[in-house]
Design an enzyme around this catalytic site. Structure first.
Site, PDB file in Angstrom:
ATOM      1  CD  GLN A   1      69.934  73.157  28.994  1.00  9.13           C
ATOM      2  OE1 GLN A   1      70.376  72.330  29.780  1.00  9.13           O
ATOM      3  NE2 GLN A   1      69.869  72.928  27.687  1.00  9.13           N
TER       4      GLN A   1
ATOM      5  CG  HIS B   1      76.903  70.717  27.676  1.00  5.17           C
ATOM      6  ND1 HIS B   1      76.959  70.699  26.292  1.00  5.17           N
ATOM      7  CD2 HIS B   1      75.700  71.263  27.988  1.00  5.17           C
ATOM      8  CE1 HIS B   1      75.835  71.230  25.816  1.00  5.17           C
ATOM      9  NE2 HIS B   1      75.046  71.570  26.821  1.00  5.17           N
ATOM     10  CD  GLU B   2      73.820  69.807  31.012  1.00  8.36           C
ATOM     11  OE1 GLU B   2      73.213  70.900  31.083  1.00  8.36           O
ATOM     12  OE2 GLU B   2      73.749  69.080  29.997  1.00  8.36           O
TER      13      GLU B   2
ATOM     14  CB  CYS C   1      73.070  72.484  23.588  1.00  2.00           C
ATOM     15  SG  CYS C   1      72.345  73.355  24.991  1.00  2.00           S
ATOM     16  CG  LEU C   2      68.096  68.883  25.484  1.00  5.08           C
ATOM     17  CD1 LEU C   2      67.490  68.567  26.855  1.00  5.08           C
ATOM     18  CD2 LEU C   2      67.403  68.067  24.401  1.00  5.08           C
TER      19      LEU C   2
ATOM     20  N   GLY D   1      71.630  65.447  29.744  1.00  2.00           N
ATOM     21  CA  GLY D   1      71.887  66.404  30.820  1.00  2.00           C
ATOM     22  C   GLY D   1      70.984  67.608  30.661  1.00  2.00           C
TER      23      GLY D   1
ATOM     24  CG  HIS E   1      73.712  75.089  30.100  1.00  2.00           C
ATOM     25  ND1 HIS E   1      73.187  75.911  29.133  1.00  2.00           N
ATOM     26  CD2 HIS E   1      73.775  73.847  29.546  1.00  2.00           C
ATOM     27  CE1 HIS E   1      72.950  75.196  28.039  1.00  2.00           C
ATOM     28  NE2 HIS E   1      73.305  73.942  28.253  1.00  2.00           N
TER      29      HIS E   1
HETATM   30 ZN   LIG Z   1      73.203  72.468  26.868  1.00  2.00          ZN
END
Ligand SMILES: [Zn+2]
Length: 162
Positions: free
Chosen positions: A67, A147-148, A105-106, A62, A151
């Site tokens: 991000q 999660h997304e 998380c990236l 995701g 953000h």
């Molecule tokens: Zn994330």
């Protein structure tokens, strides 16, 4: 409201030759409440496809627009080859059951956090062309969507560790 300035930021990068770059914990954009998407033009469509390519390149399941430095309410999630690109997603209902699992998380590489999420959610959102959609999700799909969506409100998993 016009998104084009935010989206233009992306096209200064010539994806995929010069990949979009990720933002990391400490970058201000990750802490902002993102603006709603209002312009569903071809440009936005292209932006979302690039975001999906970036997600695959960075190896995530995701990705949220902040991000990659764009403060817009847009996310992509891909689980088991099922891809969903959403604008302005909103959780309108969820189950009472809370499940605690580790998440990465990236934007916070190399770390995992135990995060509580609800196991089932109901979402309404816009598609890349502005159509209205409404669906239910559970399991990993529900977790990734939560999660997304966090953000988009500047919330990261390190804030939520159980
Ligand atoms: Zn994330």
């Amino acid at each position: 409201m016009d998104n084009s300035q935010e989206i233009d930021k992306l096209f200064t990068n010539d994806f995929p030759e010069k990949p979009l770059s990720l933002c990391f914990l400490g970058d201000e954009v990750l802490r902002k409440k993102c603006d709603p998407v209002a312009d569903f033009s071809d440009k936005f469509n292209k932006f979302m496809n690039n975001m999906h390519k970036a997600m695959k390149k960075f190896g995530g399941i995701g990705l949220a627009a902040p991000q990659i430095g764009v403060s817009l309410r847009a996310i992509v999630v891909e689980i088991n080859k099922r891809v969903i690109l959403l604008a302005n997603p909103e959780i309108i209902n969820c189950s009472d059951g809370i499940i605690c699992e580790e998440e990465g998380c990236l934007s916070i590489p190399g770390q995992v956090f135990s995060v509580e999420r609800t196991g089932f959610i109901e979402i309404k959102a816009r598609t890349v062309t502005g159509g209205r959609i409404h669906f239910e999700a559970d399991g990993l799909f529900a977790r990734a969507l939560q999660h997304e969506i966090d953000h988009l409100d500047g919330v990261l998993i390190c804030d939520k560790e159980w």
